[in-house]
Design a protein around this motif. Structure first.
Motif: not given
Lengths: 309, 357
Positions: B21, B23, B190-192, B194-195, B197
């Motif tokens: 990860t 950021y 939602e997560s898919k 948002l991922a 981008r």
């Protein structure tokens, strides 16, 4: 402190989190946990069950209403009031259920008066019904201290005065009407704050919304009218403006300042319209409203930043 | 700042679980510091919309008094100019305080273009097609929350006008069912989204809010329309589609939240949830409003949750009011329904108390 959706959006934009990691974030920070689900289902079933049973009972009596003797009609409603209050004082009943039962009993008091008036045709004015209803539920409001019941009580007081003004007072002065409603709203807010009833913030937000609504409409209507209460409503407006603004800054809640902004836009636009209704004045109003929105939001944003520092 | 500390703490935890990860901490700090809190954003949006509406009213009054409404060409030209100005502002400016201006310009432009086209003797259906194209263009170009939200409302209002002008009102109920599915699928994934981008992820918030508002308006509209427009089989089919969406939502959520539940129990609860809505098979407004209520609860949207509660109460009340039975039959139906809910409540509570003890 749980993250908001906005926070998650910022994280997603500035990281390489994959969909599973984002889903875990949403599950942990946004979505309800197991306990919340259980409470939600439980409360939903209870409220739906009660609502349908009560509605069924009402429909049953509506069906039979004309054929019922007057004592039976009054007796049914009185029994509902007695039964719900007796049930609410049992110690093994959940606190929320107790409050809902007493609120139900308070609503039934109004129904009782309505049926009484229908049966006996006493010729009483509507405001007398609401006045009696309001007076009779005061003790319950203090005893139970339930926000929904208090809101019902506040609504009843306003309704009683509104009907009294319409039916009994021989004046056609909307400015006076809103002036007195403003005073009533102010008294409620002062009493709730002074006696420190533990109320959630949403309760006060509703009361302040109502207060600003009354005073803004009253001030807007005062322009160009020949009411004797222009000065009182103007004084009220400035005093309330100051106290609501101060309250918002002390509480660090932008909601109150936003209410003031919208109020100012409405009142000043009414003032300008009263001066003239030509093209130039509408242009001035347009520019003023936009400038107030832009300037107001910009200032509030800066204020929030200073609070966060 | 508690908010910033929470974000950084969460990110540290995520990184500890997965070292891949990455950021940009400085950018996150800068964006959090420049953004206002979530509650304040909602307040600002409302202030922008109110300010925008007042300024639109004043602006249109100017046009009315100066007789610009008499000339279709003037209205169209002014409308197009304002449209491009609002789009430019929507693209270039990310400042919250300019939302009022862009909203005011956009609403005025749509109004002027519509009235201007009418002056050229175009039919309502042609005007609606043009307006819907403009609103879709706005959605795809700008990233401004309010403009996208309003454009979605305008798009679906134009679509409704096209449907009524084409005299195909029968498709309203199936269309509402499809919209409900779209919202459920969007929010469940939602997560898919948002991922990825991409454009959709940047516009996810206003699209979901806009579609939920459209569905809410559709629920009330369809309920008020009554049985004027369609045979019962179409309503039943649409309701079944919505019940399927509700069951899908319940199934996916229970599967994630209650991981100790076995598959059979999961299916049983989903089926019970779906069957509970079957009595409203000829009134799709009730299951649709319940879907909104659950979406608000599950995905933490308080406004959707409140909206769902109000819509459900209204739809159920209106449903019973419209039933062509005597008051006695209605009262028996309601009483039995209420008793069923209370029995389930006591059973659920008894099981809960048993498991805790």
């Amino acid at each position: 402190m749980k993250l908001s959706r906005q926070d998650i959006n910022i994280i997603v934009k500035n990281s390489n989190l994959n969909s599973q990691q984002i889903q875990d974030l949403i599950n942990d920070e946004i979505k309800p946990d197991q306990n919340s689900w259980k409470v939600f289902i439980s409360r939903a079933l209870l409220l739906l069950g009660l609502a349908f049973v009560v509605a069924g009972i009402f429909f049953f009596f509506a069906y039979n209403w004309d054929g019922l003797h007057k004592f039976v009609k009054l007796g049914i409603i009185a029994s509902l009031i007695v039964a719900s209050t007796l049930f609410s004082i049992r110690s093994n009943v959940n606190d929320l259920v107790k409050k809902i039962l007493v609120s139900f009993a308070a609503l039934m008091v109004g129904a009782f008066f309505a049926v009484f008036g229908q049966i006996y045709q006493t010729g009483a004015s509507a405001y007398q019904l609401f006045l009696a209803w309001t007076i009779l539920i005061v003790i319950w409001c203090f005893a139970v201290d339930f926000e929904i019941l208090w809101l019902i009580f506040v609504a009843l007081v306003h309704l009683t005065f509104g009907l009294y003004y319409e039916q009994a007072v021989d004046k056609n002065d909307p400015v006076l009407f809103f002036c007195i409603h403003t005073i009533i709203s102010s008294v409620f807010i002062i009493v709730f704050y002074k006696y420190k009833f533990s109320k959630p913030e949403w309760f006060f937000k509703i009361l302040f919304f109502v207060l600003l609504g009354f005073v803004s409409v009253g001030a807007a209507l005062s322009f160009g009218s020949n009411s004797k209460f222009i000065i009182p409503i103007s004084l009220e407006y400035f005093i309330i403006f100051y106290f609501v603004g101060r309250h918002g800054i002390v509480k660090k809640d932008i909601y109150y300042l936003a209410l003031l902004l919208i109020s100012v836009q409405i009142v000043v636009s009414s003032f300008l319209l009263n001066i003239s209704t030509d093209v130039g004045m509408f242009f001035a109003i347009c520019i003023f409203v936009l400038a107030a929105s832009i300037g107001g939001i910009y200032s509030m944003k800066k204020l929030i930043k200073s609070w966060n520092e | 700042m508690n908010n910033l500390n929470s974000i950084l703490f969460v990110l540290t935890e995520v990184k500890n679980r997965n070292s891949a990860t990455q950021y940009d901490e400085n950018e996150i700090i800068a964006q959090v510091q420049s953004h206002v809190t979530h509650k304040s954003t909602t307040v600002f949006k409302i202030v922008s919309i109110v300010g925008g509406l007042l300024s639109v009213a004043a602006f249109l009054s100017i046009l009315f008094i100066s007789n610009i409404f008499n000339s279709g060409f003037s209205m169209l030209t002014l409308g197009v100019l304002l449209y491009f100005s609002s789009i430019y502002l929507g693209i270039k400016s990310s400042q919250l305080y300019l939302d009022s201006l862009s909203f005011g310009l956009y609403m005025s432009s749509i109004f002027l273009i519509a009235i201007g086209l009418k002056e050229f003797d175009l039919k309502e259906i042609q005007i609606s097609v043009i307006i819907s194209i403009l609103s879709l263009t706005t959605i795809s170009i700008v990233k401004d929350y309010i403009l996208i939200y309003i454009s979605i409302l305008i798009f679906f209002i134009s679509l409704t006008i096209i449907i009524f002008e084409s005299e195909i009102e029968n498709i309203l109920q199936p269309a509402l069912a499809i919209l409900v599915w779209i919202i459920v699928l969007l929010m469940s994934n939602e997560s898919k989204v948002l991922a990825r981008r991409n454009g959709l992820s940047l516009r996810f918030g206003p699209i979901v809010s806009g579609l939920t508002t459209v569905v809410s308006m559709g629920i009330i509209f369809v309920l008020r329309l009554g049985t004027r427009t369609e045979p019962d089989t179409l309503i039943a089919f649409s309701t079944i589609v919505i019940i399927a969406a509700f069951s899908y939502l319940i199934f996916t959520e229970l599967e994630q939240r209650f991981d100790k539940l076995d598959k059979n129990r999961l299916i049983m609860y989903t089926v019970i949830g779906g069957l509970a809505l079957v009595p409203s098979i000829f009134c799709l407004s009730i299951p649709a409003s319940i879907v909104i209520l659950f979406l608000g609860f599950i995905f933490g949207h308080r406004m959707f949750f409140l909206l769902g509660i109000l819509l459900t109460i209204y739809c159920i009340g209106q449903y019973y009011y419209n039933l062509e039975f005597t008051l006695l039959t209605k009262s028996i139906l309601m009483f039995i329904t209420g008793l069923l809910f209370l029995i389930i409540y006591f059973v659920v509570n008894y099981q809960r108390n048993e498991s805790t003890s």
